[in-house]
Design a protein around this motif. Structure first.
Motif, PDB file in Angstrom:
ATOM      1  N   GLU A 123     -27.614 -45.215 -40.893  1.00 52.59           N
ATOM      2  CA  GLU A 123     -26.960 -46.837 -41.007  1.00 52.59           C
ATOM      3  C   GLU A 123     -27.980 -47.535 -42.265  1.00 52.59           C
ATOM      4  O   GLU A 123     -27.963 -48.847 -42.180  1.00 52.59           O
ATOM      5  CB  GLU A 123     -27.295 -47.488 -39.701  1.00 52.59           C
ATOM      6  CG  GLU A 123     -26.372 -46.973 -38.782  1.00 52.59           C
ATOM      7  CD  GLU A 123     -26.524 -47.812 -37.348  1.00 52.59           C
ATOM      8  OE1 GLU A 123     -26.467 -48.944 -37.349  1.00 52.59           O
ATOM      9  OE2 GLU A 123     -26.962 -47.115 -36.209  1.00 52.59           O
ATOM     10  N   HIS A 124     -28.888 -46.712 -42.921  1.00 51.94           N
ATOM     11  CA  HIS A 124     -29.357 -47.489 -43.859  1.00 51.94           C
ATOM     12  C   HIS A 124     -28.556 -48.074 -44.878  1.00 51.94           C
ATOM     13  O   HIS A 124     -27.652 -47.160 -45.775  1.00 51.94           O
ATOM     14  CB  HIS A 124     -30.654 -46.385 -44.526  1.00 51.94           C
ATOM     15  CG  HIS A 124     -31.512 -47.106 -45.459  1.00 51.94           C
ATOM     16  ND1 HIS A 124     -31.403 -47.514 -46.598  1.00 51.94           N
ATOM     17  CD2 HIS A 124     -32.854 -47.219 -45.274  1.00 51.94           C
ATOM     18  CE1 HIS A 124     -32.580 -48.328 -47.039  1.00 51.94           C
ATOM     19  NE2 HIS A 124     -33.523 -47.985 -46.364  1.00 51.94           N
ATOM     20  N   GLU A 170     -22.566 -48.095 -42.143  1.00 54.91           N
ATOM     21  CA  GLU A 170     -22.805 -48.838 -40.668  1.00 54.91           C
ATOM     22  C   GLU A 170     -22.012 -47.876 -39.855  1.00 54.91           C
ATOM     23  O   GLU A 170     -22.459 -47.633 -38.546  1.00 54.91           O
ATOM     24  CB  GLU A 170     -22.478 -50.279 -40.329  1.00 54.91           C
ATOM     25  CG  GLU A 170     -23.063 -50.906 -39.311  1.00 54.91           C
ATOM     26  CD  GLU A 170     -22.125 -50.477 -38.081  1.00 54.91           C
ATOM     27  OE1 GLU A 170     -22.519 -50.244 -36.659  1.00 54.91           O
ATOM     28  OE2 GLU A 170     -20.910 -50.484 -38.387  1.00 54.91           O
ATOM     29  N   HIS A 171     -20.647 -47.852 -40.108  1.00 57.00           N
ATOM     30  CA  HIS A 171     -19.975 -47.207 -39.165  1.00 57.00           C
ATOM     31  C   HIS A 171     -20.050 -45.958 -38.889  1.00 57.00           C
ATOM     32  O   HIS A 171     -20.042 -45.478 -37.963  1.00 57.00           O
ATOM     33  CB  HIS A 171     -18.417 -47.539 -39.454  1.00 57.00           C
ATOM     34  CG  HIS A 171     -17.776 -46.860 -40.541  1.00 57.00           C
ATOM     35  ND1 HIS A 171     -17.239 -45.551 -40.377  1.00 57.00           N
ATOM     36  CD2 HIS A 171     -17.862 -47.049 -41.748  1.00 57.00           C
ATOM     37  CE1 HIS A 171     -16.976 -44.991 -41.603  1.00 57.00           C
ATOM     38  NE2 HIS A 171     -17.116 -45.725 -42.448  1.00 57.00           N
ATOM     39  N   HIS A 222     -22.298 -41.737 -35.208  1.00 58.67           N
ATOM     40  CA  HIS A 222     -22.806 -40.688 -34.967  1.00 58.67           C
ATOM     41  C   HIS A 222     -24.070 -41.188 -33.403  1.00 58.67           C
ATOM     42  O   HIS A 222     -24.351 -40.314 -32.878  1.00 58.67           O
ATOM     43  CB  HIS A 222     -23.928 -40.538 -36.165  1.00 58.67           C
ATOM     44  CG  HIS A 222     -24.813 -39.243 -35.955  1.00 58.67           C
ATOM     45  ND1 HIS A 222     -24.356 -37.917 -36.057  1.00 58.67           N
ATOM     46  CD2 HIS A 222     -26.197 -38.901 -35.809  1.00 58.67           C
ATOM     47  CE1 HIS A 222     -25.177 -37.029 -35.945  1.00 58.67           C
ATOM     48  NE2 HIS A 222     -26.410 -37.626 -35.971  1.00 58.67           N
ATOM     49  N   LEU A 223     -24.338 -42.262 -33.882  1.00 62.81           N
ATOM     50  CA  LEU A 223     -25.262 -42.727 -32.776  1.00 62.81           C
ATOM     51  C   LEU A 223     -24.557 -42.616 -31.211  1.00 62.81           C
ATOM     52  O   LEU A 223     -25.188 -41.989 -30.246  1.00 62.81           O
ATOM     53  CB  LEU A 223     -25.962 -44.177 -32.947  1.00 62.81           C
ATOM     54  CG  LEU A 223     -26.597 -45.038 -31.441  1.00 62.81           C
ATOM     55  CD1 LEU A 223     -27.652 -43.992 -31.201  1.00 62.81           C
ATOM     56  CD2 LEU A 223     -26.939 -46.424 -31.922  1.00 62.81           C
TER      57      LEU A 223
END
Length: 242
Positions: free
Chosen positions: A119-120, A126-127, A132-133
């Protein structure tokens, strides 16, 4: 990179492979003089591991284009250099997924996603990172160890330009501006926001408290562990100012 005495400011690379071909490198850190949380856990016989996205490929000499060498903290320490016993603690993220499914995750597991999945801004989305999170969380929560696992999700930077809360002064190193942190557990019956003041070393303090480990420094010795937030989620009480 700027150096001042014994401190380096900005990005420095590890001396142990995998390491970037360019950029300033620092000598291996002596664990006897400057122990880390992994050293503390190992000394107590607590199973633990650091799982990193893309680690196996990088260690084999063909890293992915967004593998971050400087995001591998234990690789800076002498006890985790190639050939040392601690090296086995540094594992690929794929091993995390298989261990979660098998119910063999170590008692303490650290996970660092691959660059494009963290997400950096600038090289990740972001998506992709949040998707992945979700995969990581589902791997834990659908596994046999879910009922005994606390997951802490946090970041090394904040996502906005302004914060209405003044930054407290603890020492010369911060804390800095506020960052997100989310606690997830199958035992939590309630969601909410905890108003206790924490910083990143609160995670260390929580591990130290849970396993009876000595603090690494004055910072984690004096910071609030995540106890209030855990209690609020499991009992329904409100997090307070601890």
């Amino acid at each position: 990179m700027a150096a001042c005495g014994a401190y380096a400011v900005n990005t420095v690379q590890p001396s142990s492979p995998p390491a970037a071909a360019s950029g300033a490198k620092i000598p291996l850190i002596d664990d006897a003089a400057f122990p880390n949380i992994g050293d503390r856990l190992s000394a107590k016989g607590i199973p633990w591991a650091w799982f990193s996205g893309g680690w196996d490929n990088a260690e084999a000499g063909h890293p992915g284009p967004t593998f971050q060498y400087h995001h591998q903290p234990f690789n800076y320490f002498a006890a985790y250099a190639p050939g040392q016993p601690g090296r086995a603690r540094l594992q690929d993220e794929t091993t995390f997924f298989s261990a979660a499914a098998a119910g063999t995750l170590p008692a303490v597991s650290f996970v660092k996603p691959y660059g494009t999945e963290n997400e950096h801004p600038g090289y990740a989305s972001e998506h992709t990172g949040s998707d992945h999170l979700v995969d990581l969380l589902q791997a834990v929560m659908s596994g046999p160890q879910a009922k005994d696992t606390l997951v802490v999700v946090t970041y090394d930077e904040f996502g906005g330009q302004d914060d209405h809360v003044a930054v407290p002064t603890v020492d010369a190193w911060g804390p800095g501006t506020r960052i997100p942190a989310i606690l997830i557990s199958a035992r939590m019956q309630h969601s909410g926001v905890d108003s206790t003041q924490y910083d990143t070393t609160s995670i260390l303090a929580t591990i130290e408290q849970a396993w009876g480990l000595s603090p690494l420094s004055s910072r984690d010795a004096g910071v609030n562990p995540l106890t209030n937030a855990i209690r609020a989620g499991t009992s329904g009480g409100q997090g307070g100012n601890g």
